[in-house]
Design a protein around this motif. Sequence first.
Motif, short mmCIF file in Angstrom:
data_model
loop_
_atom_site.label_atom_id
_atom_site.label_comp_id
_atom_site.label_asym_id
_atom_site.label_seq_id
_atom_site.Cartn_x
_atom_site.Cartn_y
_atom_site.Cartn_z
N MET A 1 2.05 19.77 16.97
CA MET A 1 3.38 19.35 16.50
C MET A 1 3.80 20.23 15.32
SD MET A 1 4.24 16.72 18.40
CE MET A 1 5.41 15.72 17.49
N THR A 2 5.10 20.47 15.24
CA THR A 2 5.63 21.22 14.12
C THR A 2 6.91 20.56 13.64
OG1 THR A 2 6.37 23.41 13.38
CG2 THR A 2 7.00 22.75 15.59
N THR A 3 7.17 20.63 12.34
CA THR A 3 8.38 20.05 11.77
C THR A 3 9.45 21.12 11.69
OG1 THR A 3 7.09 18.46 10.48
CG2 THR A 3 9.36 18.87 9.79
N LEU A 4 10.62 20.82 12.25
CA LEU A 4 11.71 21.80 12.31
C LEU A 4 12.99 21.16 11.80
CD1 LEU A 4 12.53 24.67 13.39
CD2 LEU A 4 13.23 23.50 15.49
N LYS A 5 13.75 21.90 11.01
CA LYS A 5 15.04 21.42 10.55
C LYS A 5 16.04 21.57 11.69
CE LYS A 5 18.50 21.76 6.91
NZ LYS A 5 18.94 22.47 5.68
N VAL A 6 16.60 20.44 12.14
CA VAL A 6 17.50 20.48 13.29
C VAL A 6 18.93 20.07 12.94
CG1 VAL A 6 15.66 20.12 14.97
CG2 VAL A 6 16.83 18.13 13.96
N TRP A 7 19.12 19.41 11.79
CA TRP A 7 20.47 18.98 11.38
C TRP A 7 20.82 19.62 10.05
CZ3 TRP A 7 22.36 17.25 15.56
CH2 TRP A 7 21.67 16.36 16.39
N ASP A 8 21.93 20.36 10.02
CA ASP A 8 22.33 20.98 8.76
C ASP A 8 22.95 19.95 7.82
OD1 ASP A 8 25.29 20.84 9.15
OD2 ASP A 8 24.91 22.24 10.79
N GLY A 9 23.21 20.36 6.60
CA GLY A 9 23.69 19.44 5.58
C GLY A 9 25.02 18.78 5.91
N PHE A 10 25.94 19.54 6.48
CA PHE A 10 27.24 18.95 6.79
C PHE A 10 27.13 17.89 7.88
CE2 PHE A 10 31.05 18.64 9.39
CZ PHE A 10 31.94 18.16 8.44
N ILE A 11 26.35 18.17 8.92
CA ILE A 11 26.21 17.21 10.02
C ILE A 11 25.64 15.90 9.50
CG2 ILE A 11 24.93 16.68 12.12
CD1 ILE A 11 27.32 18.46 12.57
N ARG A 12 24.65 15.99 8.64
CA ARG A 12 24.05 14.77 8.10
C ARG A 12 25.05 14.00 7.23
NH1 ARG A 12 19.44 16.81 4.86
NH2 ARG A 12 20.17 18.91 5.35
N CYS A 13 25.76 14.70 6.36
CA CYS A 13 26.75 14.04 5.50
C CYS A 13 27.91 13.50 6.33
CB CYS A 13 27.26 15.02 4.45
SG CYS A 13 26.06 15.39 3.17
N PHE A 14 28.32 14.25 7.37
CA PHE A 14 29.37 13.79 8.26
C PHE A 14 29.01 12.42 8.84
CE2 PHE A 14 30.49 13.26 12.75
CZ PHE A 14 31.87 13.21 12.67
N HIS A 15 27.78 12.30 9.30
CA HIS A 15 27.33 11.05 9.90
C HIS A 15 27.46 9.88 8.92
CE1 HIS A 15 24.38 7.99 11.12
NE2 HIS A 15 24.62 8.38 12.35
N TRP A 16 26.96 10.06 7.70
CA TRP A 16 26.96 8.95 6.74
C TRP A 16 28.33 8.73 6.13
CZ3 TRP A 16 23.20 6.13 7.94
CH2 TRP A 16 21.97 6.68 8.35
N PHE A 17 29.10 9.80 5.93
CA PHE A 17 30.48 9.63 5.47
C PHE A 17 31.29 8.84 6.49
CE2 PHE A 17 30.80 13.61 2.53
CZ PHE A 17 30.04 12.94 1.58
N LEU A 18 31.04 9.12 7.77
CA LEU A 18 31.76 8.42 8.84
C LEU A 18 31.40 6.93 8.84
CD1 LEU A 18 33.78 8.99 11.10
CD2 LEU A 18 31.84 9.30 12.65
N VAL A 19 30.15 6.62 8.63
CA VAL A 19 29.71 5.22 8.53
C VAL A 19 30.47 4.51 7.41
CG1 VAL A 19 27.78 3.70 7.93
CG2 VAL A 19 27.42 5.63 9.49
N VAL A 20 30.52 5.15 6.24
CA VAL A 20 31.20 4.55 5.09
C VAL A 20 32.70 4.43 5.34
CG1 VAL A 20 31.78 4.87 2.65
CG2 VAL A 20 29.46 5.35 3.46
N SER A 21 33.32 5.47 5.88
CA SER A 21 34.77 5.45 6.08
C SER A 21 35.19 4.39 7.09
CB SER A 21 35.28 6.83 6.51
OG SER A 21 34.73 7.22 7.74
#
Length: 218
Positions: A1-21
Amino acid sequence: MTTLKVWDGFIRCFHWFLVVSIAVLYFSIEEGMIELHFVAGFFTLALIVTRLIWGVIGSKTARLSGLLHSPSAILKALKTPSDSLGHSAPGSCMVIVFFILIITQLASGLMSSDGILTDGPLAQYVSSDTIDFANWLHELNFDILLYAIGLHVLAIIVYRIKGKPLVKAMITGSKELKADDSEAKVTKASWPAWLIFISLLVLLVFTWAKEPLTYLFS
């Protein structure tokens, strides 16, 4: 197994900003806070437009083209879940549904009117029949959106029980994948997305959002 960054910063913030909005949109309309409702709507508009643009020029896992799967691929993923760099085939379908529902909600809101004091910025350009339809669709579509959110939360719980922490990946941006499923780099620096988002927000603040913001903070 290897750990890989798959979501960039904007995508992650977009998701949570959308939840809040969406939460603010629901709360504001339930409490009759129409100015806050419009401001949250314009924020969501800037957010979703940026997401669509980033879906064309952004990270590999952010691409809209990656959301398209054949029916056979979706059925196969439902029967035999497997790791994927970005959204799974069923997850991609859910994302597309959310895009359609949110865009419908925004478009209908821009053309809606209460017939007395509050008009969407596009209401002046459409007929009264169109406004009536937009009002009806805006209310109905939000109910559908709430059901879709409930289904999404249920799916997250089921996946968590099966050992796939989707929420954690959307917070940290990383996933544990098999070595042969990983790639060297699938994300891009997200500063172009933030530049687009901030530019859209500034534009909206000095145009459509100017009046509700003035009332909100007066």
